[in-house]
Design an enzyme around this catalytic site. Structure first.
Site, PDB file in Angstrom:
ATOM      1  N   LYS A 167       0.925  -1.296  -0.070  1.00  0.00           N
ATOM      2  CA  LYS A 167       0.028   0.039   0.092  1.00  0.00           C
ATOM      3  C   LYS A 167       0.923   1.225  -0.058  1.00  0.00           C
ATOM      4  O   LYS A 167       1.530   1.374   1.084  1.00  0.00           O
ATOM      5  CB  LYS A 167      -0.928  -0.013   1.170  1.00  0.00           C
ATOM      6  N   GLU A 222      -2.041  -0.655  -8.884  1.00  0.00           N
ATOM      7  CA  GLU A 222      -3.469  -0.452  -8.846  1.00  0.00           C
ATOM      8  C   GLU A 222      -3.768   1.046  -8.722  1.00  0.00           C
ATOM      9  O   GLU A 222      -3.251   1.515  -7.684  1.00  0.00           O
ATOM     10  CB  GLU A 222      -3.980  -1.561  -7.649  1.00  0.00           C
TER      11      GLU A 222
HETATM   12  C1  MUC Z   1      -8.025  -1.899  -1.756  1.00  0.00           C
HETATM   13  O1  MUC Z   1      -7.918  -0.805  -2.166  1.00  0.00           O
HETATM   14  O2  MUC Z   1      -7.630  -2.849  -2.593  1.00  0.00           O
HETATM   15  C2  MUC Z   1      -7.544  -4.656  -0.617  1.00  0.00           C
HETATM   16  C3  MUC Z   1      -6.376  -5.033   0.043  1.00  0.00           C
HETATM   17  C4  MUC Z   1      -5.983  -4.276   1.106  1.00  0.00           C
HETATM   18  O3  MUC Z   1      -4.990  -4.566   1.722  1.00  0.00           O
HETATM   19  O4  MUC Z   1      -6.731  -3.116   0.971  1.00  0.00           O
HETATM   20  C5  MUC Z   1      -8.031  -3.373   0.111  1.00  0.00           C
HETATM   21  C6  MUC Z   1      -8.567  -2.257  -0.363  1.00  0.00           C
HETATM   22 MG    MG Z   2      -7.289  -1.336  -4.361  1.00  0.00          MG
END
Ligand code: MUC
Ligand code: MG
Length: 370
Positions: A167, A222
């Protein structure tokens, strides 16, 4: 035919095993909105709607999901008979705009009840499973590079996961790129590492960021840009070799059609909550298949109930990028009797009637908000 008799809702707060840091929120606890659907035929269906970080991720908070169900959807549906989820969705959509999270919990509960009545797993009601074990990655998001490397190496050694998502987007670009590439280098060539920016970059930052991530061996990027910037996402997908996974930008089949029509190439993250339920999410999957866009099974970090509902749907299509259905593993506890079976980077799809998830009523009462 199934007649909905009554609906009951709970807000269930469960702590996470460690802080989970996203670009827009840090989670220390997850709130599941749980629905029980009593049907006149004597069967009970269960559903879950779960979001991330209150109102920081999506437009429906857990409290609003419960209120939409109790105030609007329950009076609309109770006493009504439905032949299946197509009729249920038509009824809900005719009187309630948006609120896809609330609708998802209800569609899930209906499918669970219908499957129990017919003696069929939910996957069979959705077209039939083509696999009984689905790949599951793990998200490294402690917010600390060294801790993430340690966690990733431990999970690899345990054989639990072989693919990781990071993230990023909360910090400046330089720090985020350093973080992502250090993890990629530490986990090695063979391990797939992807990043989720959760809309945090503007277009010019995304161009810079993507070229560095691409050079550093990151496999998938992503949702780098804001969900409204459809043009930007399409341009990025055409400009870089590293593929883009559209998440927030693609909730329903209509979004999927518009992105593909505009020339997007890459993959779509399916989520039952974004679309309004497992059957609605599959409409997006089928648009993607028709457009040659790849698929990925996404999560809102649901507990076992919402995770299994998603797995039944994901099992009916080919997921070229696998899934991230690890939500239950991020929670310290859950409200089900039997936990899901995660091993060797895969999760097993329950095979019994309905969702095949037994709710632990003591735990439900214990964690429910009063
Ligand atoms: C997302 O935005 O993908 C999915 C896995 C994760 O760690 O957060 C989510 C949300
Ligand atoms: Mg996501």
């Amino acid at each position: 035919m199934l007649t909905i008799e009554s609906l009951t809702c709970w807000l269930v707060d469960i702590p996470t095993i460690r802080p989970h840091k996203l670009s827009m929120a840090t989670m220390g606890c997850q709130t599941l909105t749980i629905v029980r659907m009593q049907c006149a035929e004597g069967v009970v269906g269960w559903g879950e709607a779960t979001t991330i970080g209150g109102l920081s991720y999506g437009a429906e908070s857990p409290e609003a999901i419960r209120s939409a169900i109790e105030t609007y959807l329950s009076p609309l549906l109770c006493g009504q008979t439905f032949s299946g989820v197509a009729a249920l969705a038509e009824k809900m959509n005719a009187s309630v705009k948006g609120n896809t999270f609330a609708k998802s919990a209800l569609e899930t509960a209906f499918l669970d009840a219908q499957g129990k009545l017919l003696g069929l797993p939910v996957s069979a009601l959705l077209g039939g499973a083509i696999t009984d074990r689905l790949p599951v990655l793990w998200t490294l998001a402690s917010g600390d590079t060294d801790k993430d490397i340690e966690e990733g190496k431990r999970l690899l050694a345990e054989g639990r996961h072989d693919t990781f998502k990071l993230k990023i987007g909360a910090r400046d670009l330089k720090t985020d790129i350093r973080h992502a590439l250090a993890i990629k280098a530490a986990l090695g060539e063979e391990v797939s590492v992807r990043v989720d920016v959760n809309q945090a970059w503007d277009f010019t930052t995304a161009v810079k960021g993507m070229s560095q991530l691409q050079d550093g061996g990151i496999d998938l990027v992503e949702q780098p840009t804001p969900l409204w910037d459809r043009e930007g996402l399409i341009t990025l997908s055409q400009r870089f070799d590293v593929p883009i996974l559209a998440d927030e930008a693609v909730a329903t089949s209509h979004d999927g059609f518009a992105l593909a029509h505009g020339g997007f190439s890459g993959a779509y993250a399916l989520k039952i909550a974004k679309a309004g339920g497992p059957a609605q999410a599959l409409k997006l999957a089928h648009v993607a298949q028709a457009a040659g866009v790849a698929l990925y099974g996404g999560t809102m970090l649901e507990g076992s109930l919402g995770t299994v509902a998603s797995l039944h749907a994901w099992s009916t299509v080919k997921m070229q990028w696998g899934t991230e259905m690890f939500g239950p593993l991020l929670l310290k506890d859950d409200i089900v009797v039997t936990p899901l079976d995660f091993r060797q980077g895969l999760v097993s799809l329950p095979q019994g009637p309905g969702l095949d998830v037994e709710i632990d009523l003591d735990k439900l009462r214990y964690y429910a908000r009063h």
